[in-house]
Scaffold this active site. Structure first.
Site, PDB file in Angstrom:
ATOM      1  N   ASP A 147      -0.234  -5.065   5.990  1.00 10.33           N
ATOM      2  CA  ASP A 147      -1.226  -5.982   5.422  1.00 10.33           C
ATOM      3  C   ASP A 147      -1.067  -6.127   3.912  1.00 10.33           C
ATOM      4  O   ASP A 147      -0.451  -5.294   3.255  1.00 10.33           O
ATOM      5  CB  ASP A 147      -2.646  -5.480   5.726  1.00 10.33           C
ATOM      6  CG  ASP A 147      -2.901  -4.103   5.133  1.00 10.33           C
ATOM      7  OD1 ASP A 147      -2.040  -3.217   5.302  1.00 10.33           O
ATOM      8  OD2 ASP A 147      -3.951  -3.912   4.486  1.00 10.33           O
ATOM      9  N   GLU A 148      -1.647  -7.194   3.384  1.00  7.61           N
ATOM     10  CA  GLU A 148      -1.792  -7.439   1.943  1.00  7.61           C
ATOM     11  C   GLU A 148      -0.483  -7.207   1.177  1.00  7.61           C
ATOM     12  O   GLU A 148      -0.418  -6.449   0.217  1.00  7.61           O
ATOM     13  CB  GLU A 148      -2.909  -6.561   1.380  1.00  7.61           C
ATOM     14  CG  GLU A 148      -4.273  -6.866   2.001  1.00  7.61           C
ATOM     15  CD  GLU A 148      -5.407  -6.038   1.425  1.00  7.61           C
ATOM     16  OE1 GLU A 148      -6.473  -6.607   1.157  1.00  7.61           O
ATOM     17  OE2 GLU A 148      -5.226  -4.813   1.245  1.00  7.61           O
ATOM     18  N   VAL A 149       0.549  -7.875   1.616  1.00  7.75           N
ATOM     19  CA  VAL A 149       1.874  -7.731   0.989  1.00  7.75           C
ATOM     20  C   VAL A 149       2.096  -8.862  -0.009  1.00  7.75           C
ATOM     21  O   VAL A 149       2.128 -10.035   0.360  1.00  7.75           O
ATOM     22  CB  VAL A 149       2.990  -7.729   2.053  1.00  7.75           C
ATOM     23  CG1 VAL A 149       4.367  -7.679   1.387  1.00  7.75           C
ATOM     24  CG2 VAL A 149       2.806  -6.547   3.010  1.00  7.75           C
ATOM     25  N   HIS A 162       0.825  -1.215   0.000  1.00 10.55           N
ATOM     26  CA  HIS A 162       0.000   0.000   0.000  1.00 10.55           C
ATOM     27  C   HIS A 162       0.859   1.264   0.000  1.00 10.55           C
ATOM     28  O   HIS A 162       0.524   2.247   0.663  1.00 10.55           O
ATOM     29  CB  HIS A 162      -0.924   0.007   1.223  1.00 10.55           C
ATOM     30  CG  HIS A 162      -1.979  -1.056   1.192  1.00 10.55           C
ATOM     31  ND1 HIS A 162      -3.159  -0.921   0.496  1.00 10.55           N
ATOM     32  CD2 HIS A 162      -2.020  -2.286   1.757  1.00 10.55           C
ATOM     33  CE1 HIS A 162      -3.897  -2.008   0.642  1.00 10.55           C
ATOM     34  NE2 HIS A 162      -3.220  -2.868   1.397  1.00 10.55           N
TER      35      HIS A 162
END
Length: 540
Positions: free
Chosen positions: A333-335, A280
Site C-alpha cells: 500500500d501507499e507506494v 513502509h
C-alpha cells in the site's frame, strides 16, 4: 476438578446426548416464548433455546472427553477447560458443601464429544458446536458436541457466559436453564490487526490481546510486524534487519515469535504475519543501507537491486518455518515511486527495463508474490495493488480493503477473495468512531450474487499503533472490536438492525471483560474514553 476419558462408545454417548437434548427441547417448548430478550451472550449464537430454571455448578467440576474420536493428546481442550474454570471461579470464595441443593439440579461434569481426531488449525476449520444443559438427570451433565476442538473451545466460552456467581449462596448458577445452543460463525476470517512497528508491544501484552480475542470469538491475529518506523523481528538469514528496532530490548526473537504463534494456535487463533513492501520499509535499510534507493531517498525499497528480493526471500523463508497460517500479508500500500524516478541508478534501470514508476511498482509486487508462492503461501495485499493493476495479480491474492468505496464489489466481481477493513468503520485508531458504527458495518454491503458473497472471507478491525502501546491498547480495542465481532460471527438475520437493541448486552459483555482483567472502555463516549461519572459498570 477431574478429567476423564469417557469409556462409553460413540454410539452410547450420542444416544445419551440425543435423549438429553430431547428432554431439554421439550422443557423449553413448555415455557413461554420471548425470553431471548434477556440473553447476555456475546456474540449472539445462531440458535438459542432456554427455559426458566436454575442449575448449580459443582466446585470440583469434571471434564469427560470421549477418547474414541478425539484423544486431546496435545492437551488443547484440557488447557481450555482449566482456563474456563479460572474464569468462572476468579477470586470468589465458594460454598464448600452444596449437599443441601437438590442433587438433580447440580451440574457435576461436562461431557464432550469431538468428532475430528485432528487439532490442526487451518483456514476454514469447522468452528461449529452444540451446547446442551439439561434440567433433568442424576448425575447431571452439560454436553458439548463439536466437529473440531476449536468449536468445542467456543462452546466453553459460551457456557462461561451463561454462568453467574451468586454472592449470597456462594455458588455458580446456570440461570434460564435448560439450554440448547447451536452455533457456528458467519465468516471464516474474523480478524484483529496489531501494529508493533509504531510502538513495540511486549510479548505478555500480545498474549493478553490474544486471550481477549477468544472471549469475542475472533480468530485471526493480523500481526503488522514491521513498518518504516522500526523492524523489531529477528531474521536469521539477514541478522542486521532488526538493527532497525527502536532499541535492543524492543525486539522479538524468532523463538518469541514462535511462542506467540503457538500460544494463539492453542486458543484457535491464526497469526497472519505482515511484511509490508515496497513502501513502509525505511527501517529495513538501517541494517542494510543498500536496500534504500539512496541515503536521502529511503523508500520504497530499491526495485533495481537484486539484493532487495534476496532479502525478501530470506524473510519469507525464515517466517515460513514459524507462521503456518495459509496466508502471508505482503502489504503493497501507499507506494510513492518518486524515489525510483529521481534516483539516477534506479532511473537508469527503469529506462533499461522499459518501465515507468507505476510499472515498476507492479513488477515489485508481482515478484514478491512469486517468492511467497514458492513457500506455499497464499497472499494478502492491500487494496492499492488491485486498484492499480487488478487482473495482473496472482489469482492466489486476497484483496484487503481499507480505503475506497466499491473496491470489495469490484474485486469479488473479478473473482478475488476479500477481507473488509474499511477505515471509516473498522479502524480502532479512529477513537472518534463509536461502537455503534462498528456494529452497523456490513461486510457484504451491496454484494448480491451468492458466488460473490462467498469470496468475502470476512473482516478485520485494525489497531494501528501510532497512538497506542501497552498502556492503552486494551481500552482502545474493547468494546468496539466486540461490536464488529458479532457482525462477523452472527448470521445476518440475527444481527440487531437497531443498536439500541444490543446496548445492554454489549455493556454486560464489556463489564465481563473488566471482570476478566481486560481494560475495556465504557460504551458511552468515544473509543477508550474514561467513565463520565460514578455509577454501575453496566450503565457506562
Amino acid at each position: 476438578m477431574r478429567i476423564e476419558n469417557a469409556v462409553m462408545g460413540r454410539k452410547g454417548i450420542l444416544q445419551k446426548i440425543f435423549l438429553g437434548s430431547l428432554v431439554v427441547h421439550l422443557l423449553v417448548i413448555a415455557v413461554a416464548a420471548g425470553y431471548n430478550k434477556g440473553l447476555k451472550i456475546w456474540p449472539m449464537p445462531v440458535s438459542v433455546s432456554h427455559g426458566r430454571g436454575t442449575l448449580y455448578l459443582r466446585n470440583d467440576l469434571e471434564l469427560r472427553i470421549d477418547g474414541r474420536m478425539y484423544s486431546d493428546a496435545s492437551g488443547i481442550f484440557k488447557d481450555g477447560f482449566f482456563r474456563f474454570l479460572e474464569i468462572l471461579k476468579g477470586d470468589h470464595v465458594f460454598q464448600t458443601n452444596i449437599s443441601s441443593f437438590n442433587s438433580s439440579l447440580i451440574i457435576k461434569a461436562i461431557h464432550v464429544v469431538i468428532v475430528s481426531p485432528s487439532d490442526e488449525l487451518q483456514h476454514g476449520v469447522d468452528e461449529s458446536y452444540k451446547l446442551s444443559v439439561p434440567m433433568l438427570g442424576d448425575p447431571s451433565y452439560a454436553y458439548i458436541e463439536a466437529k473440531t476442538v476449536y468449536g468445542a473451545l467456543h462452546a466453553l466460552e459460551t457456557f462461561s457466559q451463561v454462568c453467574y456467581f451468586n454472592h449470597s449462596s456462594r455458588v455458580i448458577e446456570i440461570r434460564q436453564a435448560p439450554w440448547i445452543i447451536f452455533d457456528e460463525p458467519r465468516f471464516s476470517y474474523r480478524g484483529l490487526l496489531i501494529d508493533t512497528s509504531r510502538h513495540f508491544l511486549p510479548v505478555p501484552v500480545i498474549k493478553k490481546v490474544i486471550d481477549s480475542m477468544t472471549f469475542a470469538k475472533l480468530n485471526v491475529l493480523h500481526w503488522h510486524i514491521v513498518d518504516e518506523e522500526s523492524f523489531p523481528l529477528e531474521i536469521p538469514s539477514y541478522p542486521k534487519l532488526w538493527n532497525g528496532a527502536y532499541s535492543s530490548s524492543e525486539r522479538y526473537s524468532m523463538a518469541q515469535a514462535a511462542e506467540i504463534v503457538r500460544y494463539a494456535q492453542r486458543r484457535g487463533i491464526h497469526v497472519l504475519a505482515e511484511i509490508d513492501a515496497p513502501g513502509h520499509a525505511k527501517s529495513w535499510g538501517i541494517g542494510y543501507p543498500s536496500l534504500w534507493p539512496s541515503i536521502n531517498c529511503t523508500q520504497p525499497l530499491d526495485v533495481s537491486n537484486d539484493f532487495t528480493f534476496k532479502v525478501i526471500d530470506g524473510i519469507l523463508s525464515d517466517i515460513s518455518k514459524i507462521f503456518k497460517y495459509r496466508f502471508v500479508h505482503l502489504g503493497g500500500d501507499e507506494v510513492n515511486t518518486s524515489c525510483w524516478t529521481s534516483t539516477p541508478h534506479v532511473s537508469n534501470w527503469l529506462k533499461e527495463q522499459g518501465l515507468n514508476g507505476d510499472e515498476a511498482y507492479r513488477y515489485f509486487v508481482l515478484k514478491a508474490q512469486e517468492i511467497a508462492l514458492s513457500y506455499g503461501y497464499k497472499i494478502v495485499n492491500w487494496e492499492e495493488t488491485f486498484v492499480n493493476f487488478g487482473s495482473k495479480l496472482s489469482r492466489e491474492t486476497v484483496i484487503h480493503h481499507w480505503l475506497r468505496g466499491g473496491v470489495v464489489q469490484q474485486a469479488v466481481a473479478a473473482g478475488f477473495q476479500c477481507i473488509v477493513s474499511n477505515q471509516e468503520s473498522w479502524y480502532l485508531d479512529n477513537v472518534g468512531t463509536t461502537w455503534k458504527t462498528f456494529y452497523a458495518n456490513e461486510p457484504l454491503f451491496n454484494i448480491r450474487k451468492p458466488q460473490q458473497k462467498a469470496l468475502v472471507m470476512g473482516g478485520e478491525v485494525c489497531m494501528w499503533g501510532e497512538r497506542v502501546d501497552g498502556s492503552d491498547i486494551e481500552q482502545t480495542i474493547w468494546p468496539r472490536a466486540a461490536a464488529a465481532a458479532e457482525r462477523l460471527w452472527t448470521p445476518y438475520d440475527k444481527v440487531a438492525k437497531d443498536t439500541t437493541e444490543v446496548t445492554e448486552r454489549l455493556a454486560h459483555f464489556r463489564c465481563l471483560l473488566n471482570q476478566r482483567g481486560v481494560a475495556a472502555a465504557p460504551l458511552t463516549g468515544w473509543g477508550r474514553a474514561a467513565p463520565m461519572e460514578p455509577g454501575s459498570c453496566y450503565k457506562q
